[in-house]
Scaffold this active site. Structure first.
Site, PDB file in Angstrom:
ATOM      1  N   TRP A 522       0.806  -1.216   0.000  1.00 43.29           N
ATOM      2  CA  TRP A 522       0.000   0.000   0.000  1.00 43.29           C
ATOM      3  C   TRP A 522       0.844   1.274   0.000  1.00 43.29           C
ATOM      4  CZ3 TRP A 522      -0.552  -4.289   3.056  1.00 43.29           C
ATOM      5  CH2 TRP A 522      -1.699  -5.063   2.853  1.00 43.29           C
ATOM      6  N   ASP A 523       2.159   1.159  -0.039  1.00 45.98           N
ATOM      7  CA  ASP A 523       3.043   2.312   0.149  1.00 45.98           C
ATOM      8  C   ASP A 523       2.820   2.932   1.526  1.00 45.98           C
ATOM      9  OD1 ASP A 523       5.004   4.185  -0.409  1.00 45.98           O
ATOM     10  OD2 ASP A 523       3.685   5.514  -1.520  1.00 45.98           O
ATOM     11  N   PHE A 524       2.656   2.064   2.525  1.00 51.96           N
ATOM     12  CA  PHE A 524       2.504   2.512   3.901  1.00 51.96           C
ATOM     13  C   PHE A 524       3.867   2.617   4.587  1.00 51.96           C
ATOM     14  CE2 PHE A 524      -2.165   1.015   4.564  1.00 51.96           C
ATOM     15  CZ  PHE A 524      -2.618   2.241   4.112  1.00 51.96           C
ATOM     16  N   ASP A 525       4.865   3.139   3.850  1.00 49.38           N
ATOM     17  CA  ASP A 525       6.160   3.347   4.485  1.00 49.38           C
ATOM     18  C   ASP A 525       6.029   4.353   5.626  1.00 49.38           C
ATOM     19  OD1 ASP A 525       7.337   5.017   1.462  1.00 49.38           O
ATOM     20  OD2 ASP A 525       5.803   5.626   2.873  1.00 49.38           O
TER      21      ASP A 525
END
Length: 848
Positions: A522-525
C-alpha cells in the site's frame, strides 16, 4: 387588466422556470439513483429523483399538488438524512441544503399555484414557511464558518512556567532536538499576548519553488544558532540570516539539479564542543561588516525582489512596507575553492542530486576537511543512479560524531532501483563510518569491488531520531520498490520493510526492529520522524518510549530500548487478495492502545459532496470499488485505499508538550482508487510520480492510482479532510481534535472560494509547541499561520501569509535583544499555483 395579465404571464414563466430547474435536477438524480441501485446502493436517490420529476411536471402545469408533493419529499429527505448521517453538520448540509433552497422557492411559488387553480391565494402561511426555511438556510450556511471541535477537551491542560535558566538557547535540529519533540521551552509569547504578534521582518531567499509539475516544494524548517538563522530552499540554496532583522549574511549555492521532487526539509548542524557561535557583525554592533556581509552588500538586489506582479493577493496584510528589508545576494559559492580553515561549526546540506555537503556555518564556505573539498558523493556504491531516481529530501541526522543519511528512491518505476542503504559519515572528515544495507547486513561499509549495495531495498526517506544515552539511531523505513506488487521481494525486503529499525550509532548494527505493516502493498512506508519521550510510569519513574505515526492513521508506542510495544498492538486477520504471483500477509499489526486517526472503514453513507448531485456520483464510484478497510489489498479490480498512500500522517511528524505528556498530530484524509494493470496493457512512457499510471517494470503489472474525489475535485468522503489532534500519551486517548484549514484559498475544481469555511482541509507540514501553552501550525491549504490553545485546540490567533506554507514553524529568543521570534517559511501550499520565497518573522511589539 393589462397590468394584471402581465403579472400572471410573468408568474407562469416563473413557475415554468422553477419546474424546469426541479425537473433537470430530478432527472439527474433519478438517473444516477437508478445506477446506484443497480450497484446495490441506496434507493433514496432514485425515489427522490422521481418525486422531483413528478413535482416539476405538476408545477409546470400550474398545479398546487406539485408543491405538496415536493414538500412531502423534502420532509422525508430530512428524516432520511438524519437516519443516514446522524446529527453531524457537514453530512446533513450536503444532503439537505440544495433541496432546502428548492423548498424555499416552492413555498414562495405556492400562493400563485393556488390562485391559478382557482383557490384562495392568501400568502401568509406560505410566506411564513418560506421565511422559516430562509432562516434555516442562512443559519446552516453561516454555521459553515464556525469552528467546531470534533472531540472537545474534557479537562484543562495546565501551563508550567519556564524555570529560570532552563530557557531554550538554540534550535539546532530539524525537530529542535534529535528526539523530534518540536517543543520550545519559551514563554515570552503566550496566550495573553499572542494576539499582539506582528511582522518583525521578512526575508526573500531568491528561490521560488515553481509549481510546474516538477515537484518543487518549500518544506524547510530553519535552524537557529546564536544570532544566525539558517534556511535552505527547495533547490538546495542555503542562506544565513541575521536573527534580529533577517538581513542576509551569506549564501551558498550547491548548483544542484534534479528532474523532480526538489525540496530541502532541513539542515544538519554540528559544533565542536568547545566552539562558540561567532556573532555576526550586526550582532556585535561593529561598524564594519564581515567579509561575507561586505561581499553580499556589494551585490545588486535579488532578482526575485517583490514586484507588483509577483506579490500575491493579501500579502500586504503580512508585509508592512517598513518590515521587508532588501536582501542582497552573494554569488554562488565555488565548492572546489573551499577555504582551508577547519570548520568549528558546520551545516550539513543534503542535495537533490545525491550529495552531502559540509558548510562553514560562520562563513558559508564549503568545509575543505570534509570529504572531497566539502562534498561526499552519495552515489558511491549505489550502482546506476538515473537522474531523479535517488536524492536527499529530508534532513540528515547528526548523532554524536556522525552524520546519518538515508535517501528518497523513486517509487514504482521498476524493481532493482537504487539501494535503500543508510550511511553514517564522520562529521569532521566525511569518512564513511558505517553502512546499513537492508538486503545484505554483512556489508557494513563500502560494498566489495565490483559490487553495489543491494538494489531495490527498503529505504529511509524521512527524518530519523537519535537517543544519545542509548546510543541508538531510529530509522523509519519504507518498502522495497515497487510499492503495489511484492511478489519479487526477498525475505530481507519483507523483514525490514515499513519498520522502525534501531541501529547502534557507532556501528550501524541492528539492535531491534518493529514492523508496522507486513509485506506492504500500500506504500505505507513510515513517513515521519519518531518521537522519543520519557513517559511517566505513575510510580515516580519514566519509561523510554518511541512514538511512531503512520500513513495508515495508526500510532505505535514502543519501548525505545527494546522495541517492545508499550501501548497494545494486536495482529489481526486482514482481507486476502487473489492477484496471480502475489503473496499476502494473513495478519497485520493494529495499534489498539493508541488512537487511530482518520482510518475508519468507509461505507456508502460516509460519502459526501458539496451538493446531493456530486455526493450521488461519489456513492456510485464507491459502490463500484472494493473496500474492505485500511488493508484492502490491491488487485486487478478497482479498490479503494483509505487512507491513501499520502496519509494519514505524513512527514510533518509530531510536536509534544513534555510537561503534560500531550502529543500533537496533524493528519490528512485522502483516499485513493487503486488497481493493477497487466504488463501488456501498460503504455510505454508511463511515469506517474504521485498519481496516474506507474510502470513497475520487472513485475507482471503496472499500477494506477487516482485520488478519490468528486467531479468538483472535492474528497468523496465526509469532512473533515484534515485535523489537529492532541493525544494524551499517558492514557492513549485523544484529549481534543479540531478541523484545520478552510476553503478560502481553494475550492471546487481549484477555484478559490474566498470564504473561510471551517471544513478542515488536508494538512502537510510540522507543528510547534511552546511552554506557554501555544501550538503553531501553517501546513494548511489556506494561507495562514495559526496559534492554537494547547488546552482545548481553540484557534486564538492567525496571521495571513502572502502564499501558503508547508514548512514547520520554529521559535527562538535573540541573544542580542532578548526578543522571542516565531519564524515561518512560506513558499506555497501543496497543489497551489501561488508561490513565493518568503521567510517571515513575527514578534511582539516593542514596549514604549
Amino acid at each position: 387588466m393589462s397590468n394584471q395579465s402581465s403579472k400572471r404571464s410573468t408568474g407562469v414563466w416563473l413557475m415554468w422556470a422553477l419546474g424546469a430547474l426541479m425537473g433537470i435536477i430530478g432527472a439527474a438524480i433519478a438517473i444516477g439513483g437508478g445506477w446506484l441501485v443497480s450497484l446495490g446502493g441506496s434507493l433514496y436517490f432514485l425515489l427522490m429523483g422521481l418525486a422531483m420529476i413528478i413535482s416539476a411536471v405538476l408545477i409546470i402545469k400550474i398545479k398546487p399538488a406539485g408543491a405538496w408533493l415536493y414538500a412531502l419529499a423534502f420532509v422525508l429527505s430530512v428524516i432520511w438524512a438524519v437516519w443516514d448521517a446522524g446529527l453531524n453538520f457537514w453530512p446533513l448540509f450536503s444532503r439537505l441544503f440544495m433541496f432546502g433552497v428548492l423548498a424555499f422557492l416552492t413555498a414562495l411559488a405556492y400562493p400563485f399555484l393556488k390562485l391559478r387553480a382557482g383557490h384562495d391565494g392568501r400568502k401568509t402561511a406560505s410566506y411564513s414557511l418560506a421565511g422559516l426555511l430562509a432562516i434555516a438556510l442562512l443559519a446552516g450556511f453561516g454555521y459553515t464558518f464556525v469552528p467546531a471541535p470534533i472531540i472537545s477537551a474534557s479537562e484543562d491542560i495546565p501551563v508550567k512556567p519556564v524555570a529560570p535558566g532552563s530557557e531554550q538557547k538554540n534550535w539546532e535540529h530539524w525537530g529542535n532536538t534529535t528526539h523530534g519533540d518540536r517543543f520550545a521551552a519559551l514563554d515570552q509569547i503566550n496566550k495573553s499576548n499572542v494576539n499582539q504578534l506582528e511582522v518583525a521582518w521578512i526575508a526573500h531567499t531568491g528561490d521560488i519553488p515553481l509549481s510546474n509539475g516538477s515537484g518543487a516544494e518549500d518544506q524547510n524548517t530553519p535552524l537557529q544558532v546564536g544570532d544566525k538563522l539558517f534556511v535552505c530552499t527547495a533547490y538546495g540554496k542555503v542562506l544565513a540570516l541575521n536573527a534580529d532583522d533577517g538581513k542576509q549574511l551569506w549564501a551558498f549555492d550547491p548548483k544542484a539539479e534534479a528532474p523532480n521532487w526538489q525540496r530541502c526539509r532541513g539542515l544538519g548542524y554540528f559544533a565542536n564542543s568547545e566552539a562558540q557561535p561567532t556573532p555576526s557583525a550586526a550582532a556585535q554592533g561593529d561598524a564594519q561588516p564581515s567579509a561575507a556581509a561586505a561581499e553580499a552588500a556589494s551585490q545588486p538586489a535579488a532578482a526575485s525582489g517583490e514586484t507588483p506582479d509577483q506579490h500575491p493577493t493579501g500579502a500586504a496584510e503580512a508585509t508592512p512596507p517598513a518590515a521587508a528589508a532588501s536582501q542582497p545576494q552573494t554569488p554562488a559559492s565555488n565548492i572546489n575553492a573551499a577555504a582551508p580553515a577547519i570548520c568549528e561549526r558546520r551545516l550539513f546540506l543534503p542535495t537533490i542530486d545525491a550529495r552531502l555537503i559540509a558548510i562553514n556555518a560562520d562563513t558559508g564556505e564549503a568545509c575543505a576537511d570534509f570529504g572531497d573539498n566539502g562534498v561526499v558523493d552519495l552515489k558511491v556504491g549505489m550502482g546506476e543512479v538515473k537522474p531523479g531516481y535517488y536524492q536527499q529530501t529530508s534532513t540528515p541526522l547528526v548523532a554524536g560524531n556522525v552524520v546519518v543519511v538515508g535517501g528518497r528512491v523513486a517509487d514504482n518505476f521498476s524493481t532493482g532501483e537504487p539501494p535503500g542503504v543508510v550511511r553514517a559519515y564522520d562529521v569532521h572528515s566525511g569518512e564513511l563510518v558505517w553502512a546499513w544495507d537492508p538486503g545484505n547486513p554483512a556489508v557494513t561499509k563500502l560494498p566489495p569491488e565490483g559490487m553495489t549495495y543491494t538494489r531495490g531495498t527498503p529505504n529511509v526517506w524521512s527524518a530519523m531520531a537519535y537517543d544519545a544515552k542509548l546510543n541508538l539511531v531510529y530509522l523509519p523505513t519504507g518498502n522495497a520498490t515497487p510499492d503495489f506488487f511484492g511478489g519479487e521481494r526477498t525475505a530481507l525486503d519483507d523483514k525490514y520493510s515499513s519498520s522502525v529499525v534501531a541501529v547502534d550509532a557507532s556501528t550501524g548494527k541492528v539492535r531491534w526492529h518493529f514492523q508496522t505493516t507486513h509485506h506492504d502493498l500500500w506504500d505505507f512506508d513510515l513517513p515521519s520522524q519518531p518521537l522519543l519521550y520519557d513517559l511517566p510510569d505513575g510510580k515516580g519513574g519514566t519509561t523510554p518510549v518511541l512514538v511512531q505515526t503512520s500513513k495508515q492513521g495508526m500510532i505505535f508506542m514502543l519501548n525505545r530500548e527494546t522495541g517492545e510495544p508499550v501501548a497494545k498492538v494486536e495482529n489481526r486477520e486482514v482481507p486476502q487478495g487473489n492477484t496471480p504471483g502475489e503473496r499476502y500477509s494473513k495478519t497485520q499489526p493494529f495499534s489498539v492502545g493508541m488512537p487511530n486517526i482518520g482510518n475508519e472503514t468507509l461505507k456508502e453513507s460516509d460519502m459526501w459532496g458539496a451538493t446531493p448531485l456530486d455526493q450521488l456520483l461519489c456513492r456510485i464510484e464507491f459502490k463500484g470499488m472494493r473496500h474492505e478497510g485500511v488493508f484492502t489489498p490491491p488487485g486487478l479490480d478497482r479498490s479503494l485505499q483509505f487512507p491513501g498512500s499520502l496519509g494519514g500522517m505524513n512527514w510533518g511528524s509530531v510536536s509534544v508538550d513534555p510537561n503534560n505528556a500531550i502529543m500533537f498530530v496533524n493528519d490528512m484524509r485522502l483516499g485513493l482508487a487503486n488497481y493493477l494493470v497487466p504488463r501488456s496493457q501498460v503504455p510505454s512512457g508511463a511515469s506517474g510520480i504521485e498519481m496516474g499510471m506507474v510502470p513497475m517494470d520487472g513485475t507482471p503489472y503496472g499500477a494506477v492510482r487516482e485520488r478519490f474525489l468528486s467531479p468538483l475535485g472535492i474528497p468523496c468522503q465526509k469532512p473533515p479532510f484534515g485535523t489537529m489532534s492532541a493525544v494524551d500519551l499517558k492514557t492513549g486517548k485523544i484529549a481534543w481534535q479540531v478541523p484545520v484549514g478552510t476553503v478560502k484559498d481553494t475550492g471546487p475544481m481549484g477555484i478559490k472560494m474566498h470564504m473561510p469555511m471551517e471544513i478542515g482541509m488536508p494538512t502537510l507540514g510540522a507543528s510547534l509547541s511552546t511552554q506557554s501553552g501555544l501550538l503553531f501550525f501553517a501546513g494548511t491549504q489556506d494561507y495562514y499561520l495559526r496559534a492554537f490553545d494547547t488546552a482545548n485546540g481553540k484557534e486564538i490567533w492567525k496571521a495571513r501569509l502572502p502564499v501558503g506554507s508547508q514548512s514547520g514553524p520554529m521559535t527562538y529568543v535573540s541573544p542580542k535583544t532578548g526578543k522571542q521570534y516565531i519564524i515561518i517559511s512560506a513558499g506555497g501550499a501543496r497543489q497551489s499555483p501561488d508561490r513565493g520565497d518568503y521567510v517571515i518573522a513575527y514578534a511582539l511589539p516593542d514596549q514604549k
